[in-house]
Each structure stands twice: as C-alpha cells, then as structure tokens.
Design an enzyme around this catalytic site. Structure first.
Site, PDB file in Angstrom:
ATOM      1  N   TYR A 264      82.454 -22.526  57.129  1.00 40.50           N
ATOM      2  CA  TYR A 264      82.427 -21.959  58.477  1.00 40.50           C
ATOM      3  C   TYR A 264      83.232 -20.659  58.569  1.00 40.50           C
ATOM      4  O   TYR A 264      82.766 -19.654  59.120  1.00 40.50           O
ATOM      5  CB  TYR A 264      82.967 -22.981  59.491  1.00 40.50           C
ATOM      6  CG  TYR A 264      83.045 -22.416  60.899  1.00 40.50           C
ATOM      7  CD1 TYR A 264      81.942 -22.450  61.735  1.00 40.50           C
ATOM      8  CD2 TYR A 264      84.216 -21.824  61.369  1.00 40.50           C
ATOM      9  CE1 TYR A 264      82.002 -21.910  63.019  1.00 40.50           C
ATOM     10  CE2 TYR A 264      84.283 -21.279  62.638  1.00 40.50           C
ATOM     11  CZ  TYR A 264      83.177 -21.324  63.456  1.00 40.50           C
ATOM     12  OH  TYR A 264      83.238 -20.782  64.712  1.00 40.50           O
ATOM     13  N   ASP A 299      76.236 -27.428  62.611  1.00 39.33           N
ATOM     14  CA  ASP A 299      75.559 -27.098  63.868  1.00 39.33           C
ATOM     15  C   ASP A 299      75.550 -25.597  64.130  1.00 39.33           C
ATOM     16  O   ASP A 299      74.638 -25.070  64.776  1.00 39.33           O
ATOM     17  CB  ASP A 299      76.261 -27.822  65.023  1.00 39.33           C
ATOM     18  CG  ASP A 299      77.741 -27.482  65.108  1.00 39.33           C
ATOM     19  OD1 ASP A 299      78.126 -26.734  66.013  1.00 39.33           O
ATOM     20  OD2 ASP A 299      78.518 -27.972  64.266  1.00 39.33           O
ATOM     21  N   LYS A 371      78.705 -36.335  63.309  1.00 35.47           N
ATOM     22  CA  LYS A 371      78.996 -35.704  64.599  1.00 35.47           C
ATOM     23  C   LYS A 371      77.745 -34.977  65.088  1.00 35.47           C
ATOM     24  O   LYS A 371      77.280 -34.020  64.464  1.00 35.47           O
ATOM     25  CB  LYS A 371      80.156 -34.728  64.457  1.00 35.47           C
ATOM     26  CG  LYS A 371      80.562 -34.072  65.773  1.00 35.47           C
ATOM     27  CD  LYS A 371      81.680 -33.087  65.535  1.00 35.47           C
ATOM     28  CE  LYS A 371      82.013 -32.344  66.820  1.00 35.47           C
ATOM     29  NZ  LYS A 371      82.992 -31.267  66.573  1.00 35.47           N
TER      30      LYS A 371
END
Length: 526
Positions: A264, A299, A371
């Site tokens: 990320y 995500d 998640k």
C-alpha cells in the site's frame, strides 16, 4: 461454510508462484535495515519523549548515530556501548546529549562489543516482553468479558482529529453495535518520518497516531467493553515511513488490529519499495508477537482500477500478502486480507460478480478473518441510492461468510459523516445481520453456474499474472504498474535515504529475537 469448487492444483500453483515472487523480497529484507527499524528497536528499549520542536528523541539519537557511524551495522552497538561506558542515567539523557552534539559514538569491538550487546538485548527484551504480555492481557480480557456473539464483526471509523472527541464517539459507536473501532490517521501522517508524541487535539481528516493516543483509546474501550459484555477491538495503522515504530507502539499499548499491507505505501503513498518491504517484515513480526490482526489494503486497487478487469490483481496481492505474513510468523487467524464491493452497479450482473469475488477470497483463505470493504468509488451523493448499495454490500458479506464488515456510509464522497449518518448506517447493518445471519449456510451456488465460473476465471487470470511476475520479479512488476496502475520503480519514492545494506557485523537485538519466530514457537507449543 460453502466453498467454491476450485481446481486444487491451480490453487496450489498460485500459492507456489506467490512464494516464488516473495522469496527474493524476504532475502532483500534480511540484507537491509532502515532508520525506522532501528528507531523501533530503541522504542522497545524504552526511549520516548520529544524535544521542544516535537521531534522525538529517538529520531535525534538515530540520526546522530547514522551520521557518525552509519546505519549499516545497526545503532545498538554504538548506542549501548556509549550508554554503558558513559555517565548516562537513561537512553533519553543520552539522546538529549547526542542532539546537542555532546556525544561521539564509536563502534565497539572485542569484550566492549559483547558487553554492549548484552545490555542492548536486556533492554530491548523488556519491550518485547511487554508486547507479549499485552497479548496475554487481551486473551484474558476476551475470556473474561466475551467476544461479540456473531460474525462478521462490525467495523466502524471515528476520526475527529481530537483524541478527546474520538473517545466518546467511539464509545457511542460501540453502544450502537460496532465491534471494532478504527481511529483513522491524520492525512499525511504516513509521510512523516517521525511519530508525534503525546495526546493530540488537532488532525486533518483523522487523528494523529501516537503511543499516548493508543493508550487513551484502549483504556476507554476497555471500560466500554466491560459495560457491554463484549470485547471492543481497536484498530490503527502500521504503514508509511514509521511502520515499524507504529507496530511497536501498538504492541506495547494493546491495539488489536493494524492496517498493514505489504504494498500500500509503495503504490498509494510513493514510499520507496525497498524501505517498505524491509519495514513491513519487521512490523509483521511484532504483530505476530503481539497477536495483532493485520488488515491488508487490496480494496484500494479497486478505487483506481476497474473492479472487474482488475479483480485478479486483488487475488494476486492477497496471495503475496499471505506469503509475507506467514514468513513473518503471522498465522491465518491474524491475516485480515482485504477486498471490496467496488464494481460499478450499472454493470449487468454486478451483484453476482461481487458474490463470485467474495466467495473466491473466502474459499482461498477459509481461516483468515477477511475484511470486506463497502462501496466508495461509485457513490454519487444520492444518499438513498448509497444506503441501498450499502445494504447489498452487507448482504453480500453475510452470504459469503466475511469476517470483518466495515460499515458503509451513504454520505461517502459527500461529507465527513455525522453521528446521525453512522446511526443510519448501523441500522442498515443490524437489519441485514438480524434478517440474514445464517444465510451462508443455505447459499450454495451451482458448480457450473455464473458465480463459480466467474471465480475460476479470476483465479486463472491471477495465476497468469503471477507467472508474469515471477518472470520479471516483484519489484519490476510494481515498477511497471501491475497493481493499482501506479508505477513505482525500486530506486524511487520517499524514504530511500533511510535504507542501509547490512554489514557483516550488523546487530539488532529485536531482529535477532524475532527471526527466531517466537510467536510461531509459542503457538506450536500450545
């Protein structure tokens, strides 16, 4: 729990390819250290506090040592040699003198080096023992108070910028049904190369992550946990330029979950890839020791790339994150892999494809606390449509057996949510949970149907991409924009100056301990 009929040989092939892609990165991490790893080690040894400008003493000390002796051999030898030989009452006093230019650090040798390392090991072990003790404390509280009665756990965000405003909002959210409270970090903190000290009252679209803020929120949520009869978990961030330090502080203050993704920071914050991979390995070892669930960030890929065309990149990232997590000692039950409900709702069969992607993740990682993230990219400002989309998101999470459900806001992309917005969003979650709690037991897509075929298609595309990554190497693949369409070359990004190749005489007592995988050994001995 229903699993999709996936080709087991293809699944095994995918994991083998992910391991092949990850092994050179682990080797890279073994051969390097960073300023943030060394600072985290001194924090474990007890160094805290900051100067009048707000710069932590640990930064001042590591910067001085790096200037005088370099980072290549680690900072423990020169720091603890000076602490032992000089007239210093504490690491803080030594750091203050070093910042004033009053200390000359040298690399000890012979018996002096042995003595320095013995002292370093003893001091750092106190911090590591504290991390382990907080894990045991959590286990005891969960046993005493109890876990939430059902999955998925409801995950809700608070972020006022003021920790003293966050606390009552977090407690109110828990009373309204939230099982996990995530304190969103102040915008841009991931790019700060230091961790602010103390309780903070000013942040930007979030609250600064500090050790004291961790402590205050955890203390408040413990009180609310006892009131409600279920343990409320706290989430924050181990990412950015201070990833290892955040992990150490979280471990010492019993934060329960940390956002910690292997790529990320590289992709979305332009942090140097080598620094990120070195830092994430150390941080995940700390999380393993502290029993902290990591949440990965797949995500985010779907907010920059098309959620249908790029679905396989999410699976690839999940498999790579799994490999890195296992290598660092994290078991499946601490592996909160991320994915999201981000397909354009105007696409025909969009809900069926969301179910296919969610079931693929659940089938590949049956023991991981996945998640599931709500729609953001295609929220338009129409709050009624947004609330309906969030309802479909909640339904997909229940049907496919997701573990952690982040509460979607109908005002996403419009305003920072009011407390009333959160109440309406939680009503949506509660309705779906109550009405459909056992639906996953009855949901059995046919083996030759749309959902199963779409999942197999995504898995096959993931294997093809992993084969390409293995041909070029993970660092090169990231540099070419494989994930999230951002191109991040290994020689670019922020923080490269804080990376050092380890010398033959490198020593770091925390790494020496953690490389023995103490968390894994403890688990195996149970």
């Amino acid at each position: 729990m229903t699993k999709l009929p996936l080709d087991t040989d293809l699944v095994a092939r995918a994991r083998a390819l992910a391991a092949d892609a990850g092994k050179p990165i682990v080797d890279l991490a073994h051969g390097h250290t960073t300023a943030s790893v060394e600072r985290a080690t001194l924090r474990l040894a007890g160094l805290e506090g900051a100067d009048s400008e707000g710069i932590p003493w640990v930064n001042r000390l590591v910067d001085t040592v790096a200037e005088q002796t370099g980072l290549e051999q680690g900072v423990s030898d020169p720091v603890f040699h000076q602490l032992r030989e000089g007239d210093w009452k504490s690491l803080t006093e030594l750091a203050q003198a070093a910042a004033a230019g009053a200390v000359d650090f040298t690399l000890p040798s012979g018996k002096a080096k042995d003595s320095a390392r013995t002292l370093a090991q003893r001091r750092v072990q106190r911090g590591l023992d504290r991390v382990r003790a907080r894990k045991l404390e959590r286990d005891g509280l969960v046993s005493e108070i109890g876990d939430p009665p059902q999955r998925p756990w409801v995950y809700l965000i608070v972020a006022t910028g003021d920790i003293y405003e966050d606390i009552p909002q977090a407690q109110a959210a828990a009373r309204a049904g939230a099982d996990i409270i995530a304190v969103i970090r102040s915008t841009g903190q991931s790019l700060l190369d230091y961790v602010p000290e103390g309780a903070t009252r000013e942040g930007f679209a979030g609250t600064y992550a500090t050790g004291e803020n961790f402590r205050l929120m955890r203390e408040a949520l413990d009180e609310t946990s006892r009131e409600l009869g279920r343990y409320i978990r706290l989430t924050n961030y181990a990412s950015g330029l201070c990833m290892p330090e955040m992990a150490a502080l979280a471990g010492m203050h019993r934060v329960d979950m940390m956002l910690n993704d292997s790529m990320y920071g590289i992709l979305f914050r332009d942090i140097n890839p080598i620094r990120t991979f070195v830092d994430q390995r150390f941080s995940r070892q700390i999380h393993a020791l502290g029993g902290i669930v990591i949440n990965t960030g797949e995500d985010n890929y779907l907010t920059t790339a098309d959620a249908v065309e790029a679905a396989h990149t999410v699976t690839v990232s999940q498999l790579v994150n799994e490999y890195f997590a296992h290598e660092a000692g994290l078991p499946d039950e601490l592996l909160g892999l991320g994915h999201a409900f981000e397909i354009n709702p105007d696409v025909p069969e969009s809900f069926r494809m969301e179910l296919a992607h969610a079931m693929l993740a659940r089938s590949l990682f049956p023991d991981a606390p996945l998640k599931w993230m709500p729609p953001t990219k295609h929220m338009t400002g129409d709050v009624f449509r947004g609330n309906l989309l969030d309802g479909f998101f909640n339904l997909a999470g229940i049907m496919t057996g997701q573990s952690i459900l982040l509460v979607g806001m109908m005002t996403e992309a419009v305003v920072t949510p009011w407390i009333s917005d959160r109440d309406i969003a939680l009503q949506n979650v509660r309705y779906v949970l109550n009405a459909c709690s056992g639906l996953s037991e009855d949901f059995h897509p046919p083996a030759d149907g749309f959902i199963a075929n779409r999942a197999r298609e995504v898995l096959s595309e993931a294997v093809d991409l992993l084969e390409e990554i293995d041909r070029q190497g993970l660092l090169e693949a990231i540099g070419q924009g494989t994930f999230g369409i951002m191109k991040r070359p290994p020689e670019g990004g922020r923080g490269l100056s804080g990376v050092a190749k380890r010398s033959d005489d490198f020593y770091n007592p925390a790494i020496a301990y953690l490389d023995g995988n103490p968390a894994r050994e403890e688990e195996e001995n149970r």
